[in-house]
Design a protein around this motif. Structure first.
Motif, PDB file in Angstrom:
ATOM      1  N   ASN A 154      -2.923  -2.311  -6.178  1.00 26.41           N
ATOM      2  CA  ASN A 154      -4.135  -2.390  -6.983  1.00 26.41           C
ATOM      3  C   ASN A 154      -4.388  -1.081  -7.725  1.00 26.41           C
ATOM      4  OD1 ASN A 154      -5.931  -0.597  -5.551  1.00 26.41           O
ATOM      5  ND2 ASN A 154      -6.478  -2.211  -4.131  1.00 26.41           N
TER       6      ASN A 154
ATOM      7  N   GLU B 238      -9.773  -5.847  -7.383  1.00 28.15           N
ATOM      8  CA  GLU B 238     -10.063  -5.267  -6.077  1.00 28.15           C
ATOM      9  C   GLU B 238     -11.504  -5.586  -5.735  1.00 28.15           C
ATOM     10  OE1 GLU B 238      -9.762  -0.838  -6.395  1.00 28.15           O
ATOM     11  OE2 GLU B 238      -8.763  -1.315  -8.270  1.00 28.15           O
ATOM     12  N   SER B 239     -12.264  -4.631  -5.203  1.00 29.81           N
ATOM     13  CA  SER B 239     -13.656  -4.962  -4.889  1.00 29.81           C
ATOM     14  C   SER B 239     -14.410  -5.223  -6.183  1.00 29.81           C
ATOM     15  CB  SER B 239     -14.319  -3.826  -4.113  1.00 29.81           C
ATOM     16  OG  SER B 239     -14.525  -2.703  -4.945  1.00 29.81           O
TER      17      SER B 239
ATOM     18  N   THR C 281     -14.131  -3.432  -9.925  1.00 28.41           N
ATOM     19  CA  THR C 281     -13.550  -4.233 -11.003  1.00 28.41           C
ATOM     20  C   THR C 281     -14.483  -4.290 -12.206  1.00 28.41           C
ATOM     21  OG1 THR C 281     -12.294  -5.593  -9.465  1.00 28.41           O
ATOM     22  CG2 THR C 281     -12.719  -6.533 -11.630  1.00 28.41           C
TER      23      THR C 281
ATOM     24  N   ASP D 127       0.851  -1.192   0.000  1.00 25.81           N
ATOM     25  CA  ASP D 127       0.000   0.000   0.000  1.00 25.81           C
ATOM     26  C   ASP D 127       0.885   1.239   0.000  1.00 25.81           C
ATOM     27  OD1 ASP D 127      -2.363  -1.371  -0.019  1.00 25.81           O
ATOM     28  OD2 ASP D 127      -2.662  -1.310   2.147  1.00 25.81           O
TER      29      ASP D 127
END
Length: 294
Positions: free
Chosen positions: A55, A86-87, A91, A34
């Motif tokens: 991401n 990702e979520s 996406t 991150d």
């Protein structure tokens, strides 16, 4: 335990770099990361780590917050891999043109693992899974065509081998061959059983015939040692952090170097002799939705 920032760990890193100097070929240990706080402090001056993975959303935010540059986050020798996974909502809703527009702004070379769909929901029917694969290959074609049109030669694409069994991978074969995909990525986080994951990777290799495979989500040295020989890279988030006890106060550079060496060595060692047990651990879903015993 010695608590150190990466800036103070050059001696340990130099020692391990020297011991790894005889590694040949692509043997990538990629840290999912991150771009903020303790992760930036960990990476500051870090010569041991060559590959970082972020991401898409976090990469874009970091890029925009730093006036369009990643240089403040990455060391000169490091390669950045951006992943589209990702979520699910983010996406699925991300347009191809948005991805291409963002990539035009990035000046340094980097890699991208595209993702626009999922097939791992246990409630999905076989027809829904194939529809999801069709959507993925359609957008993958659009991405490659757009990148060629815009001349995005600084971007290396590593598509996902999405699927649960050889029937799914067969749905990807024509597209991968036409796009000249010689290396793909595969997620291991959806498969808890290591034996089943190895079996799934084996099936993907048999169908898609790559030169290399990047496994995401399984990075423990003892797991990596079980992967097929064509697995030439592993990426993960939790294992490396736990190995070096990364906190806001620092991390153990000695423990990180030891872990890094173990993973590198596991990738380097020939793994062709692995035998999968003849029980339910090797049971894989067939393309018709049933089960097959190997």
């Amino acid at each position: 335990m010695t608590r150190q920032s990466s800036a103070n760990s050059s001696g340990v890193q130099n020692s391990v770099e020297s011991s790894l100097s005889d590694y040949s070929g692509r043997k990538e240990v990629i840290l999912r990361w991150d771009p903020h706080g303790k992760f930036i402090r960990f990476n500051d001056g870090n010569r041991l780590v060559s590959h970082l993975m972020v991401n898409y959303s976090k990469a874009k935010t970091a890029f925009e917050n730093r006036t369009g540059r990643f240089d403040a986050l990455l060391e000169p020798h490091q390669t950045l891999t951006i992943t589209g996974t990702e979520s699910d909502l983010n996406t699925l809703e991300r347009p191809v043109w948005e991805v291409l527009d963002f990539f035009e702004e990035i000046e340094r070379e980097f890699r991208y693992i595209p993702d626009w769909s999922w097939v791992y929901n246990k409630n999905m029917s076989p027809a829904e899974q194939r529809e999801s694969l069709d959507d993925y290959t359609t957008r993958l074609n659009e991405l490659y065509e757009g990148a060629e049109t815009l001349g995005l030669d600084h971007v290396e694409f590593i598509p996902l081998a999405k699927g649960l069994h050889d029937g799914h991978f067969a749905e990807l074969a024509e597209t991968f061959e036409r796009l000249d995909v010689d290396r793909f990525a595969i997620y291991g986080t959806q498969t808890r059983s290591l034996d089943r994951l190895v079996n799934r990777v084996d099936q993907a290799i048999d169908v898609l015939n790559p030169e290399g495979v990047l496994v995401i989500g399984r990075q423990a040295p003892e797991d990596v040692a079980e992967f097929p020989d064509l697995v030439d890279g592993v990426a993960g988030f939790w294992n490396w952090k736990e190995a070096c006890n990364l906190t806001a106060g620092g991390y153990s550079s000695e423990d990180f170097a030891t872990w890094f060496h173990k993973v590198k060595n596991a990738l380097r060692t020939e793994r062709t002799g692995r035998q999968i047990g003849l029980n339910s651990a090797t049971q894989e879903v067939r393309s018709d939705g049933g089960h097959r015993q190997y």
